[in-house]
Design an enzyme around this catalytic site. Structure first.
Site, PDB file in Angstrom:
ATOM      1  N   ARG A  61      25.963   9.525 -44.020  1.00 53.09           N
ATOM      2  CA  ARG A  61      27.080   8.590 -43.816  1.00 53.09           C
ATOM      3  C   ARG A  61      26.570   7.191 -43.475  1.00 53.09           C
ATOM      4  NH1 ARG A  61      30.762   7.646 -39.099  1.00 53.09           N
ATOM      5  NH2 ARG A  61      32.725   6.866 -39.978  1.00 53.09           N
ATOM      6  N   HIS A  65      27.570   3.821 -45.498  1.00 56.07           N
ATOM      7  CA  HIS A  65      28.185   2.669 -44.840  1.00 56.07           C
ATOM      8  C   HIS A  65      27.309   1.423 -44.978  1.00 56.07           C
ATOM      9  CE1 HIS A  65      31.675   4.339 -42.300  1.00 56.07           C
ATOM     10  NE2 HIS A  65      31.384   5.219 -43.253  1.00 56.07           N
ATOM     11  N   HIS A 192      32.321  14.965 -47.694  1.00 56.27           N
ATOM     12  CA  HIS A 192      33.134  15.420 -46.566  1.00 56.27           C
ATOM     13  C   HIS A 192      33.174  16.945 -46.467  1.00 56.27           C
ATOM     14  CE1 HIS A 192      35.567  11.412 -46.197  1.00 56.27           C
ATOM     15  NE2 HIS A 192      34.324  11.321 -45.751  1.00 56.27           N
TER      16      HIS A 192
END
Length: 324
Positions: A61, A65, A192
């Site tokens: 993640r 980002h 996810h």
């Protein structure tokens, strides 16, 4: 007319620059200057993931980002000199991103081995891949040669990061703006299937969706009740598994089953079935012999090329949290 020609020349230059930057990335980039780089990063990361398996999805993640704001330039790692203005303080990042200390640890050890050679951006890209390989079930190629950015902006992160409540059109615009297709978006959203989410990101969907429907009516009612037990109203700190339907956190295509059954955490996940073409992709992933892992690997390599700095642009930071 002159303005039109200028704009066309500008777009042509940008396309040529991006192609040049992409061409400068190579899996052998450090072979002559830091020969044991990839083996050393893998060794450190494997040891880290053995101690704390939850850090693998966290590093994945963190890489995502980073790439979505100013490109894959490690700008997410920078501390803002002004305080409260860097990417770390953005809405989607503050009190949410993890793994910074892992990257610092890897960087320190690589600096001791090859001083001033390897960028923080490349260390982050390698660490994300190696952590998920250690986690189990997925790996991908990581061409190297990125350089580090010198700017970090909370405002840009708030603008560019896909929010958990976004609908399909908003998500499509954000991903397409980074050079990623709608298929890439659906595939990358499959990340996810692992990791954790903070209850803060679900408060609106569970308790204040609209005046007529305090709870998002697209969530399976039984699933919504399950989420409310784990995330009471006002709870902004508790962490819960992204995939609530598995006994353990494993890499698989179960995310797509959850999307189809309205058992995904975010409105942005549910959006993956609200577009006819995207729904077909979801259905393709959600079956035995799923191409998900292979297609995720391709999408990750593509994402890792977003807005890269190469050649003489940017710098090679000595410390990932600050510019030289």
């Amino acid at each position: 007319m002159r303005h039109c020609h200028f704009t066309e020349r500008l777009f042509s230059f940008e396309r040529q620059y991006k192609a040049t930057a992409d061409a400068q990335l190579s899996t052998t980039f450090y072979n002559s200057r830091c020969r044991n780089l990839t083996a050393k990063v893998d060794e450190i990361i494997r040891r880290t993931i053995r101690r704390d398996r939850t850090l693998a999805p966290a590093l994945l993640r963190l890489h995502f980002h980073d790439c979505f704001v100013r490109g894959c330039d490690a700008s997410v790692l920078l501390n803002s000199p002004r305080g409260g203005q860097g990417e770390k303080e953005a809405i989607g990042n503050k009190d949410s991103l993890r793994g910074f200390q892992v990257i610092d640890d890897v960087k320190n050890q690589i600096e001791a081995m090859c001083p001033g050679v390897v960028s923080c951006a490349d260390i982050l890209a390698l660490s994300a891949r190696d952590s998920m390989r250690a986690f189990g079930g997925i790996t991908w190629s990581v061409p190297l040669g990125r350089r580090d950015g010198i700017v970090t902006s909370a405002a840009e992160a708030n603008r560019d990061l896909p929010p958990p409540f976004a609908n399909f059109n908003t998500l499509s615009t954000l991903f397409n703006g980074k050079g990623l297709s709608d298929k890439d978006m659906v595939i990358l959203s499959g990340a996810h299937t692992v990791g954790f989410a903070r209850c803060a990101s679900m408060q609106t969907r569970l308790y204040s969706f609209s005046a007529a429907n305090p709870t998002d009516p697209t969530i399976d009612p039984t699933f919504a009740a399950q989420l409310k037990r784990q995330c009471p109203q006002g709870d902004n700190t508790t962490l819960i598994l992204n995939d609530q339907t598995k006994p353990s956190d494993t890499w698989d295509f179960n995310y797509y089953s959850n999307v189809l059954r309205s058992k995904s955490l975010f409105g942005s996940d549910d959006a993956m079935k609200r577009n006819a073409a995207a729904r077909k992709i979801v259905l393709t992933q959600n079956k035995p012999g799923s191409p998900f892992s292979a297609e995720f690997a391709n999408a990750m390599e593509k994402m890792g090329r977003i807005g890269v700095l190469t050649g003489r642009t940017g710098q090679i930071r000595k410390i990932c949290t600050q510019t030289n």
